[in-house]
Design an enzyme around this catalytic site. Sequence first.
Site, PDB file in Angstrom:
ATOM      1  N   GLU A  50     -11.819  -3.899   9.388  1.00 35.98           N
ATOM      2  CA  GLU A  50     -12.590  -3.333   8.292  1.00 35.98           C
ATOM      3  C   GLU A  50     -14.053  -3.775   8.400  1.00 35.98           C
ATOM      4  O   GLU A  50     -14.368  -4.793   9.019  1.00 35.98           O
ATOM      5  CB  GLU A  50     -12.021  -3.779   6.938  1.00 35.98           C
ATOM      6  CG  GLU A  50     -10.552  -3.448   6.727  1.00 35.98           C
ATOM      7  CD  GLU A  50     -10.287  -1.955   6.610  1.00 35.98           C
ATOM      8  OE1 GLU A  50     -11.241  -1.224   6.235  1.00 35.98           O
ATOM      9  OE2 GLU A  50      -9.159  -1.528   6.885  1.00 35.98           O
ATOM     10  N   THR A 106      -4.361  -4.492   4.307  1.00 36.46           N
ATOM     11  CA  THR A 106      -3.617  -5.013   3.156  1.00 36.46           C
ATOM     12  C   THR A 106      -3.319  -6.495   3.341  1.00 36.46           C
ATOM     13  O   THR A 106      -3.488  -7.313   2.418  1.00 36.46           O
ATOM     14  CB  THR A 106      -2.302  -4.238   2.967  1.00 36.46           C
ATOM     15  OG1 THR A 106      -2.588  -2.862   2.765  1.00 36.46           O
ATOM     16  CG2 THR A 106      -1.509  -4.776   1.779  1.00 36.46           C
ATOM     17  N   THR A 165      -0.871  -1.114  -4.630  1.00 39.69           N
ATOM     18  CA  THR A 165      -2.327  -1.100  -4.667  1.00 39.69           C
ATOM     19  C   THR A 165      -2.831   0.331  -4.854  1.00 39.69           C
ATOM     20  O   THR A 165      -2.163   1.304  -4.482  1.00 39.69           O
ATOM     21  CB  THR A 165      -2.921  -1.669  -3.369  1.00 39.69           C
ATOM     22  OG1 THR A 165      -2.511  -0.856  -2.260  1.00 39.69           O
ATOM     23  CG2 THR A 165      -2.449  -3.095  -3.147  1.00 39.69           C
ATOM     24  N   ASN A 217       0.869  -1.178   0.000  1.00 39.86           N
ATOM     25  CA  ASN A 217       0.000   0.000   0.000  1.00 39.86           C
ATOM     26  C   ASN A 217       0.905   1.227   0.000  1.00 39.86           C
ATOM     27  O   ASN A 217       1.603   1.489   0.984  1.00 39.86           O
ATOM     28  CB  ASN A 217      -0.890  -0.010   1.246  1.00 39.86           C
ATOM     29  CG  ASN A 217      -1.842   1.171   1.304  1.00 39.86           C
ATOM     30  OD1 ASN A 217      -1.659   2.169   0.607  1.00 39.86           O
ATOM     31  ND2 ASN A 217      -2.856   1.066   2.145  1.00 39.86           N
ATOM     32  N   PRO A 218       0.934   1.993  -1.080  1.00 38.08           N
ATOM     33  CA  PRO A 218       1.891   3.096  -1.181  1.00 38.08           C
ATOM     34  C   PRO A 218       1.622   4.248  -0.218  1.00 38.08           C
ATOM     35  O   PRO A 218       2.504   5.083   0.012  1.00 38.08           O
ATOM     36  CB  PRO A 218       1.744   3.563  -2.637  1.00 38.08           C
ATOM     37  CG  PRO A 218       0.369   3.147  -3.033  1.00 38.08           C
ATOM     38  CD  PRO A 218       0.092   1.873  -2.291  1.00 38.08           C
ATOM     39  N   GLY A 269      -0.882  -2.113   6.255  1.00 41.86           N
ATOM     40  CA  GLY A 269      -1.544  -2.384   7.519  1.00 41.86           C
ATOM     41  C   GLY A 269      -2.254  -3.725   7.504  1.00 41.86           C
ATOM     42  O   GLY A 269      -2.111  -4.525   6.569  1.00 41.86           O
ATOM     43  N   ASP A 270      -3.042  -3.970   8.549  1.00 39.47           N
ATOM     44  CA  ASP A 270      -3.763  -5.235   8.650  1.00 39.47           C
ATOM     45  C   ASP A 270      -4.775  -5.403   7.516  1.00 39.47           C
ATOM     46  O   ASP A 270      -5.073  -6.524   7.112  1.00 39.47           O
ATOM     47  CB  ASP A 270      -4.479  -5.323  10.003  1.00 39.47           C
ATOM     48  CG  ASP A 270      -3.504  -5.536  11.156  1.00 39.47           C
ATOM     49  OD1 ASP A 270      -2.598  -6.370  11.009  1.00 39.47           O
ATOM     50  OD2 ASP A 270      -3.639  -4.865  12.189  1.00 39.47           O
TER      51      ASP A 270
END
Length: 305
Positions: free
Chosen positions: A273, A70, A41, A10-11, A67-68
């Site tokens: 999420e 991703t 992503t 994740n950039p 993070g979690d």
Amino acid sequence: MRKKARIIYNPTSGKELFKRTLPDVLIKLEKAGFETSAYATEKSGDATEEAQRALQGNYDVLIAAGGDGTLNEVVNGIAEQPNRPKLGIIPMGTVNDFGRALHLPNDIMSAIDVIIDNHITKVDIGKMNNRYFINLAAGGQLTQVSYETPSKLKTIVGPFAYYIKGFEMLPQMKAVDLRIQYDDEVFQGEALLFLLGLTNSMAGFEKLVPDAKLDDGYFSLIIVEKANLAELGHIMTLASRGEHTKHPKVHYKKAKAINISSYTDMQLNVDGEYGGKLPGNFLNLKQHIEVFTPSDVTISELTEQ
């Protein structure tokens, strides 16, 4: 033969630090014998789709940097397949619950060293309906904290942001009539929330599931019965010390399979999420994923903080 590794990152995680460090990461992995490529992503679901493509490319190793959320997407991309690659993790999120549970270093290059050392641990994952999770699934208004906490607040104060938002939400909490069947037992009654833990951490609460085991095939199930504001505040305070399971309003059980239903809407949280709404059918898949972990930490130590 050189191993093939695919980095899915994740950039925007970690203030874009991994994005800036990526050239050094690729060099280090190449020198260690990996043929390495990377994918950034752009939106939700990208990491799952890329993980599925990596399976078709016969990659030996997948590395999730973020993070979690991703990590959860990457696991969902490979969980159904028999030829699952080994999973490397570079924690770059605000809290990194799963990385904490595995005692992974927060430093990027040190996390790469863990992968290069090639020490593997088989860990459980959970399946909820047709979705997979690696840390925790939960239901109830308080469990919405992780995805309702403003990003700006998380950036400023880090994990403490969840505590702030959590106490803010306490007065809004309402009990819901639930039926929870876990293995051969049943809970039926009004509850404020439930948690199914695979590790001991959620949103920075590192002792939320104090005796969680990463590889035993069991969920740790916590049910919080209907309680007044003072009682709930007390439970949250006890949770910071890992003593909440002794509270009379808290049920703490172990189970391999759990079915939860309600006539009232209850939102689900899956690895931090939004995970839809009840009903939920939860199954523990024992030692389903192989992850790289520090070589100086044994499986029995992985949940000790």
